[in-house]
Design a protein around this motif. Structure first.
Motif, PDB file in Angstrom:
ATOM      1  N   GLU A 152      49.590  90.319  25.876  1.00 37.18           N
ATOM      2  CA  GLU A 152      49.098  88.989  25.507  1.00 37.18           C
ATOM      3  C   GLU A 152      47.810  89.084  24.705  1.00 37.18           C
ATOM      4  OE1 GLU A 152      48.701  86.338  28.826  1.00 37.18           O
ATOM      5  OE2 GLU A 152      50.607  86.969  29.698  1.00 37.18           O
ATOM      6  N   HIS A 179      52.592  85.715  39.715  1.00 35.46           N
ATOM      7  CA  HIS A 179      52.421  85.794  38.258  1.00 35.46           C
ATOM      8  C   HIS A 179      53.736  86.174  37.583  1.00 35.46           C
ATOM      9  CE1 HIS A 179      49.990  86.266  34.610  1.00 35.46           C
ATOM     10  NE2 HIS A 179      50.730  87.322  34.344  1.00 35.46           N
ATOM     11  N   GLU A 203      55.962  83.098  37.732  1.00 30.67           N
ATOM     12  CA  GLU A 203      55.445  82.024  36.879  1.00 30.67           C
ATOM     13  C   GLU A 203      55.693  82.319  35.408  1.00 30.67           C
ATOM     14  OE1 GLU A 203      51.183  79.842  35.768  1.00 30.67           O
ATOM     15  OE2 GLU A 203      51.232  81.634  37.015  1.00 30.67           O
ATOM     16  N   ARG A 204      55.499  83.583  35.013  1.00 32.22           N
ATOM     17  CA  ARG A 204      55.638  83.965  33.601  1.00 32.22           C
ATOM     18  C   ARG A 204      57.045  84.428  33.248  1.00 32.22           C
ATOM     19  NH1 ARG A 204      50.935  84.055  30.470  1.00 32.22           N
ATOM     20  NH2 ARG A 204      49.329  82.949  31.670  1.00 32.22           N
TER      21      ARG A 204
END
Length: 225
Positions: free
Chosen positions: A46, A170, A173-174
């Motif tokens: 990212e 995480h 969620e991602r």
């Protein structure tokens, strides 16, 4: 979830700071194919994408004793994410090597020595890990940056204050990918001779060889991550 969002933002900010220390090509993620290092890899990805930078480099230690599911996951994600992946292998003959007989010697020969060689050959200045401070007493109080001497480089630990629950929250969620072994009940993945299903629901690493676990501080002093 707000607490996790803050942790993720702090981890990304810390990783962004690495760009002032080294060019992206001299930064690599120590990617095992496990859940934690995959989150570290995703966070670094990212950061690079937000800056239009690359390459996305990763080092993978392939001892020759990894689960086939881990190898398959590694190769698939490397293709999908366009990783510049360096697969590091030990320079020993496994057919005659006394695997896991002496846990410290085994990790030194199959993991630590090959990693040191790869860091030199690949000219890596910063190695990003997926280590968490809560998963083992030898990793408690883990700092974001560690100076390591052999060869001289920085270890960056962006997940130092994350928990196992944070990691899975995480990932979900991602929508991050993960190895199928976790669906079989594994919680911490290593080499096959030293990894089994957990025996204690309260201990994430109860599925790891406990003789090796007792030597974690010594292994870390030698360069194990």
């Amino acid at each position: 979830m707000s607490g996790l969002s803050e942790k993720a933002a702090a981890s990304r900010a810390a990783l962004e700071g690495l760009l002032a220390r080294a060019e992206p090509g001299r930064v690599a993620v120590a990617w095992t194919g496990g859940k934690d290092s995959t989150v570290a890899l995703a966070l670094w990805r990212e950061v690079l994408e937000s800056r239009g930078l690359g390459p996305l480099r990763a080092l993978n230690l392939d001892t020759g004793l990894k689960f086939p599911e881990i190898i398959a996951f590694r190769d698939r994600l490397a293709r999908e994410w366009g990783l510049e992946l360096t697969i590091v292998r030990p320079e020993v003959d496994l057919s005659s090597y006394p695997v896991a007989r002496d846990k410290v010697a085994c990790c030194r020969d199959l993991k630590i020595a090959p990693l040191s060689r790869a860091l030199r050959e690949a000219d890596i200045a910063v190695l990003i890990t997926g280590l968490r401070g809560d998963e083992h007493a030898a990793r408690a109080g883990l700092p974001f940056l560690e100076e390591r001497p052999d060869p001289p480089h920085l270890r960056a630990n962006p997940l130092a204050d994350w928990t196992e629950m944070d990691i899975w929250a995480h990932i979900l969620e991602r929508g991050l990918p993960y190895c199928d072994l976790y669906l079989q009940g594994y919680r911490s993945l290593g080499c096959m001779p030293c990894t089994h299903l957990p025996t204690d629901p309260a201990d994430e690493r109860s599925g790891r060889d406990q003789d090796k676990e007792q030597h974690m501080a010594e292994l870390r002093s030698l360069g194990y991550f």
